[in-house]
Design an enzyme around this catalytic site. Structure first.
Site, short mmCIF file in Angstrom:
data_model
loop_
_atom_site.label_atom_id
_atom_site.label_comp_id
_atom_site.label_asym_id
_atom_site.label_seq_id
_atom_site.Cartn_x
_atom_site.Cartn_y
_atom_site.Cartn_z
N GLY A 1 64.41 46.35 66.48
CA GLY A 1 65.71 46.29 67.15
C GLY A 1 66.29 44.89 67.07
O GLY A 1 66.89 44.39 68.01
N ALA A 2 66.10 44.26 65.88
CA ALA A 2 66.51 42.86 65.73
C ALA A 2 67.96 42.72 65.23
O ALA A 2 68.40 41.61 64.96
CB ALA A 2 65.56 42.16 64.76
N SER A 3 68.68 43.84 65.13
CA SER A 3 70.05 43.74 64.61
C SER A 3 71.07 43.47 65.71
O SER A 3 72.25 43.26 65.42
CB SER A 3 70.42 45.03 63.87
OG SER A 3 70.33 46.13 64.75
N VAL B 1 62.45 53.38 63.69
CA VAL B 1 61.16 53.45 64.41
C VAL B 1 60.72 54.88 64.69
O VAL B 1 59.57 55.12 65.03
CB VAL B 1 61.20 52.65 65.75
CG1 VAL B 1 61.46 51.17 65.50
CG2 VAL B 1 62.21 53.22 66.73
N ASN C 1 61.00 46.41 70.65
CA ASN C 1 62.17 46.26 71.49
C ASN C 1 63.24 47.33 71.23
O ASN C 1 64.13 47.53 72.06
CB ASN C 1 62.73 44.84 71.24
CG ASN C 1 64.19 44.69 71.60
OD1 ASN C 1 64.54 44.57 72.77
ND2 ASN C 1 65.07 44.72 70.60
N TYR D 1 67.07 58.36 80.05
CA TYR D 1 66.75 56.95 79.78
C TYR D 1 65.71 56.46 80.79
O TYR D 1 64.69 55.89 80.40
CB TYR D 1 68.02 56.10 79.84
CG TYR D 1 67.77 54.62 79.59
CD1 TYR D 1 67.57 54.14 78.30
CD2 TYR D 1 67.69 53.71 80.64
CE1 TYR D 1 67.32 52.79 78.06
CE2 TYR D 1 67.45 52.36 80.42
CZ TYR D 1 67.27 51.91 79.13
OH TYR D 1 67.01 50.57 78.90
N ALA E 1 63.67 58.22 82.53
CA ALA E 1 62.40 58.93 82.29
C ALA E 1 61.68 58.36 81.07
O ALA E 1 60.45 58.21 81.07
CB ALA E 1 62.68 60.42 82.10
N LYS F 1 61.86 55.28 79.96
CA LYS F 1 61.33 53.96 80.27
C LYS F 1 60.14 54.06 81.22
O LYS F 1 59.22 53.24 81.15
CB LYS F 1 62.44 53.06 80.84
CG LYS F 1 63.50 52.70 79.79
CD LYS F 1 62.90 51.95 78.60
CE LYS F 1 63.92 51.44 77.62
NZ LYS F 1 63.32 50.77 76.45
N1 LIG Z 1 70.70 45.60 77.89
C1 LIG Z 1 70.10 45.92 79.01
O1 LIG Z 1 70.68 45.82 80.11
C2 LIG Z 1 68.69 46.43 79.00
C3 LIG Z 1 68.06 46.59 80.26
C4 LIG Z 1 66.75 47.04 80.26
C5 LIG Z 1 66.09 47.31 79.09
N2 LIG Z 1 66.74 47.15 77.90
C6 LIG Z 1 66.00 47.46 76.70
O2 LIG Z 1 66.04 46.37 75.81
C7 LIG Z 1 65.93 46.83 74.47
C8 LIG Z 1 67.04 46.21 73.63
O3 LIG Z 1 68.27 46.68 74.17
P1 LIG Z 1 69.65 45.92 73.91
O4 LIG Z 1 70.34 45.88 75.23
O5 LIG Z 1 69.44 44.69 73.14
O6 LIG Z 1 70.40 47.04 73.06
P2 LIG Z 1 71.26 46.96 71.70
O7 LIG Z 1 72.04 45.72 71.63
O8 LIG Z 1 71.96 48.27 71.66
O9 LIG Z 1 70.12 46.91 70.58
C9 LIG Z 1 69.29 48.00 70.34
C10 LIG Z 1 68.50 47.74 69.10
O10 LIG Z 1 67.64 48.88 68.87
C11 LIG Z 1 67.75 49.24 67.52
N3 LIG Z 1 67.51 50.68 67.32
C12 LIG Z 1 68.14 51.73 67.87
N4 LIG Z 1 67.68 52.88 67.36
C13 LIG Z 1 66.73 52.54 66.45
C14 LIG Z 1 65.89 53.27 65.58
N5 LIG Z 1 65.92 54.60 65.51
N6 LIG Z 1 65.04 52.58 64.77
C15 LIG Z 1 65.00 51.22 64.80
N7 LIG Z 1 65.75 50.48 65.61
C16 LIG Z 1 66.62 51.14 66.42
C17 LIG Z 1 69.17 48.87 67.10
O11 LIG Z 1 69.21 48.62 65.70
P3 LIG Z 1 69.84 49.58 64.59
O12 LIG Z 1 70.92 50.38 65.24
O13 LIG Z 1 70.30 48.65 63.53
O14 LIG Z 1 68.67 50.42 64.15
C18 LIG Z 1 69.37 47.57 67.87
O15 LIG Z 1 68.92 46.48 67.11
C19 LIG Z 1 65.97 48.36 74.54
O16 LIG Z 1 64.66 48.88 74.51
C20 LIG Z 1 66.59 48.62 75.89
O17 LIG Z 1 66.25 49.88 76.42
C21 LIG Z 1 68.01 46.70 77.82
#
Ligand SMILES: NC(=O)c1ccc[n+]([C@@H]2O[C@H](COP(=O)([O-])OP(=O)(O)OC[C@H]3O[C@@H](n4cnc5c(N)ncnc54)[C@H](OP(=O)(O)O)[C@@H]3O)[C@@H](O)[C@H]2O)c1
Length: 253
Positions: free
Chosen positions: A13-15, A64, A90, A155, A157, A159
């Protein structure tokens, strides 16, 4: 204190969002970085601004949810860096749904990425790390894992499943000298939360989130939860009776 310098670190999830900011910050720690996501081109574009600081960066297209892509990605990292010292799992998605129009396929998508994506990496990474008797797995869960939040039940559930699984893994992997760190962020400003149309208490910037995660890894914590106010709030919500939780949760949506 764990030293990140010259370590090989894989980030899924590095994009975007937290994963991308972790990559940016880890580049300044002189690490070898393997950056994975489906949108490889987006990562390639983003790393231009910081690749000169990292020892080496490779970018890999990896969904993933597809075990073959996970196996290929790990092979590629091993052939490039020799081994993986830290895997930051991530990748995650959130698909809020109105209950009157609920579609189980969206819930399945959420579980496929947030839970089975984690399982896929564990299947491939553990034999490798266990053989080396070394490694750190950092699983990104959420402070939303403690109760079922309305409009986003799948979501929460997913997590909860991820947190519980990471806990069992932490205990099980001790004898192989593999450390497991669970990361539980509160609300962080990223493309994931940009689409939310409800109030997000104690929303923090992605820079602060990435800093806290890196500090936690260096300090070899088993649980990194932040920000403080949200983690206290989540603890409180976990123990209050249903009528109090229902009242609070309803007022936020
Ligand atoms: N932001 C928040 O408030 C928050 C709070 C709690 C937990 N989190 C957790 O933190 C993590 C990162 O979230 P974020 O907020 O940074 O979200 P984000 O900006 O939407 O990034 C999500 C990342 O996951 C990747 N991803 C999605 N589906 C994928 C797949 N099938 N295979 C590989 N990669 C995939 C996306 O890359 P591609 O689309 O390029 O594949 C993207 O790089 C997540 O696990 C999220 O649940 C976030």
């Amino acid at each position: 204190m764990y030293k990140l310098k010259n370590k090989s670190i894989l980030i899924t999830g590095a994009s975007s969002g937290i994963g991308l900011e972790l990559a940016r910050r880890l580049a300044f720690e002189n690490c070898n970085l393997a950056l994975l996501a489906r949108r490889k081109k987006v990562i390639e574009q983003e790393v231009r601004s910081f690749e000169k600081f990292a020892t080496e960066i490779i970018t890999i297209k990896c969904d993933v949810t597809k075990i073959d892509e996970v196996k290929d990605a790990i092979e590629e990292v091993k052939s490039k860096f020799g081994k993986i010292d830290v895997a930051i799992l991530n990748s995650g998605i959130s698909i809020p749904q109105n209950i009157t129009n609920f579609k189980s396929r969206y819930a399945k998508e959420v579980f496929d990425v947030n839970v089975f994506g984690l399982f896929n990496f564990v299947e491939v990474l553990i034999p490798e790390m266990a053989a080396n008797k070394d490694g750190i797995i950092v699983g990104v869960s959420s402070l939303a894992d403690g109760r079922g939040f309305p409009q986003n039940g799948p979501y929460s559930a997913s997590k909860a499943a991820a947190s519980i699984y990471l806990e069992s893994l932490r205990v099980e992997l001790k004898k192989y000298n593999i450390k497991v760190i669970t990361v539980k962020p509160g609300f962080v400003r990223t493309p994931m939360t940009d689409k939310n149309n409800f109030r997000m208490p104690f929303l923090i910037d992605v820079e602060q989130a990435a800093d806290t995660i890196i500090k936690g890894i260096k300090n070899e914590k088993t649980l990194i939860q932040f920000p403080f106010s949200t983690s206290i709030g989540a603890k409180f919500l976990k123990i209050v009776p249903n009528f109090i939780f229902d009242f609070i949760a309803k007022s936020y949506r």
